[in-house]
Design a protein around this motif. Structure first.
Motif, short mmCIF file in Angstrom:
data_model
loop_
_atom_site.label_atom_id
_atom_site.label_comp_id
_atom_site.label_asym_id
_atom_site.label_seq_id
_atom_site.Cartn_x
_atom_site.Cartn_y
_atom_site.Cartn_z
N ARG A 45 51.00 -30.89 -29.95
CA ARG A 45 49.97 -29.78 -30.28
C ARG A 45 49.70 -29.61 -31.40
O ARG A 45 50.35 -30.09 -32.35
N THR A 46 48.40 -29.00 -32.01
CA THR A 46 48.25 -28.87 -33.39
C THR A 46 47.52 -27.39 -33.37
O THR A 46 46.94 -27.13 -32.35
N GLN A 67 44.23 -21.33 -32.82
CA GLN A 67 44.04 -21.82 -31.34
C GLN A 67 44.90 -23.04 -30.97
O GLN A 67 44.76 -24.17 -32.12
N ARG A 68 45.16 -23.33 -29.86
CA ARG A 68 45.95 -24.70 -29.71
C ARG A 68 45.14 -25.73 -29.22
O ARG A 68 44.14 -25.61 -28.55
N ARG A 69 45.45 -26.88 -29.72
CA ARG A 69 44.80 -28.29 -29.40
C ARG A 69 46.03 -28.98 -28.82
O ARG A 69 46.96 -29.14 -29.20
N ILE A 70 45.60 -29.40 -27.59
CA ILE A 70 46.56 -30.23 -27.10
C ILE A 70 46.18 -32.02 -27.07
O ILE A 70 45.25 -32.37 -27.41
N ASP A 91 42.16 -23.09 -21.82
CA ASP A 91 42.49 -22.03 -22.68
C ASP A 91 42.56 -22.87 -24.06
O ASP A 91 42.91 -22.14 -25.06
N SER A 92 42.91 -24.14 -24.15
CA SER A 92 43.04 -24.88 -25.52
C SER A 92 41.59 -24.94 -26.27
O SER A 92 40.54 -25.03 -25.55
N THR A 151 36.40 -31.02 -29.24
CA THR A 151 36.43 -29.55 -29.02
C THR A 151 36.06 -28.91 -28.01
O THR A 151 36.26 -27.87 -27.57
N ARG A 152 35.19 -29.78 -27.27
CA ARG A 152 34.74 -29.49 -25.79
C ARG A 152 34.18 -30.20 -25.24
O ARG A 152 34.08 -31.49 -25.71
#
Length: 199
Positions: free
Chosen positions: A116-117, A122-125, A153-154, A171-172
Motif C-alpha cells: 500500500r502507499t 488515504q490508502r492506495r492498494i 474505501d481506498s 484513482t477511480r
C-alpha cells in the motif's frame, strides 16, 4: 461461487463465442488441486515475504536468483531488483498477504494485495503482477476495477508489474467498466447454473 480475478477477467474479456466453454473450464479448475510445479513464482513470493518479515537480508534477497533453476535465474534477478527499486521509488509499504474479495452479481472474485502507499492520508492498494509481460490493457483495466470494487474505501488502486518495471495507478473506476463487469458476472452465473444443473 468463488473464482479468481484472473479467471473472471479472462471470461469477461475473452472470446464471447466461447462463453460456455470458458465457464465450464473455470468450474473444472475449481476442483483441480494446486500444483506447485507449475507455480513459476512460488520461490520468489516466499523469498519476498521472508525478506519483508526480516528473515532474509537485502543482499540475500538480491542473490535469490543464484539458488533457483537456470530457466528462472535471469527472471528472478530482474524481479528482485525491480521490486526493491519500485518499492523505494513509489514509497510502497509492505502489507502482507491479505485477500481481496469483490462480490459482483453473485460471484465472489478473489485476488490478493501485498502493498500500500499513503497519499494525502488515504490508502492506495497495490496488486503485484508477476507475469513475464505487462498486463494487456483490458485485463489491467478490469483488474483495477475489481480491486476498486473490493476496496471502495481506498483512495485508489495500482498494479505493480515487476517484470517490465512499471506501476500503473488509477484513482477511480470508470462506471461503464464496472457495469460491464457486472453484466459479465451475471452472464457467467447464468451459464454456470446451467452447467452445474446438467451434471
Amino acid at each position: 461461487m468463488k473464482i479468481s480475478v484472473n479467471q473472471f477477467i479472462d471470461f469477461a474479456y475473452g472470446d464471447k463465442r466461447k462463453d460456455k466453454t470458458k465457464a465450464a473450464s473455470i468450474i473444472d479448475d475449481l476442483d483441480v488441486p494446486y500444483d506447485p510445479a507449475k507455480d513459476r513464482y512460488k520461490q520468489f513470493r516466499e523469498a519476498l515475504a521472508s525478506f519483508e518479515d526480516g528473515k532474509v537480508s537485502t543482499s540475500e534477497f538480491l542473490t535469490l536468483h543464484s539458488g533457483v533453476s537456470a530457466n528462472k535465474s535471469a527472471g528472478y534477478k530482474i524481479l528482485c531488483k525491480n521490486y526493491l527499486d519500485l518499492k523505494e521509488d513509489y514509497a510502497l509499504i509492505w502489507q502482507g498477504r491479505s485477500p481481496v474479495e469483490a462480490e459482483i452479481s453473485g460471484l465472489r472474485i478473489t485476488t490478493a494485495w501485498y502493498l500500500r502507499t499513503e497519499e494525502n492520508n488515504q490508502r492506495r492498494i497495490i496488486f503485484l503482477h508477476f507475469g513475464k509481460e505487462q498486463l494487456p490493457r483490458e485485463k489491467e483495466r478490469g483488474l483495477l476495477t475489481v480491486l476498486r470494487l473490493a476496496k471502495p474505501d481506498s483512495a485508489g488502486v495500482g498494479i505493480l508489474n515487476i517484470q517490465p518495471g512499471t506501476l500503473v495507478t488509477s484513482t477511480r473506476i470508470d462506471q461503464i467498466e464496472a457495469d460491464y463487469l457486472r453484466k459479465r458476472a451475471e452472464k457467467f452465473m447464468a451459464i454456470a447454473k446451467d452447467i452445474l444443473a446438467g451434471r
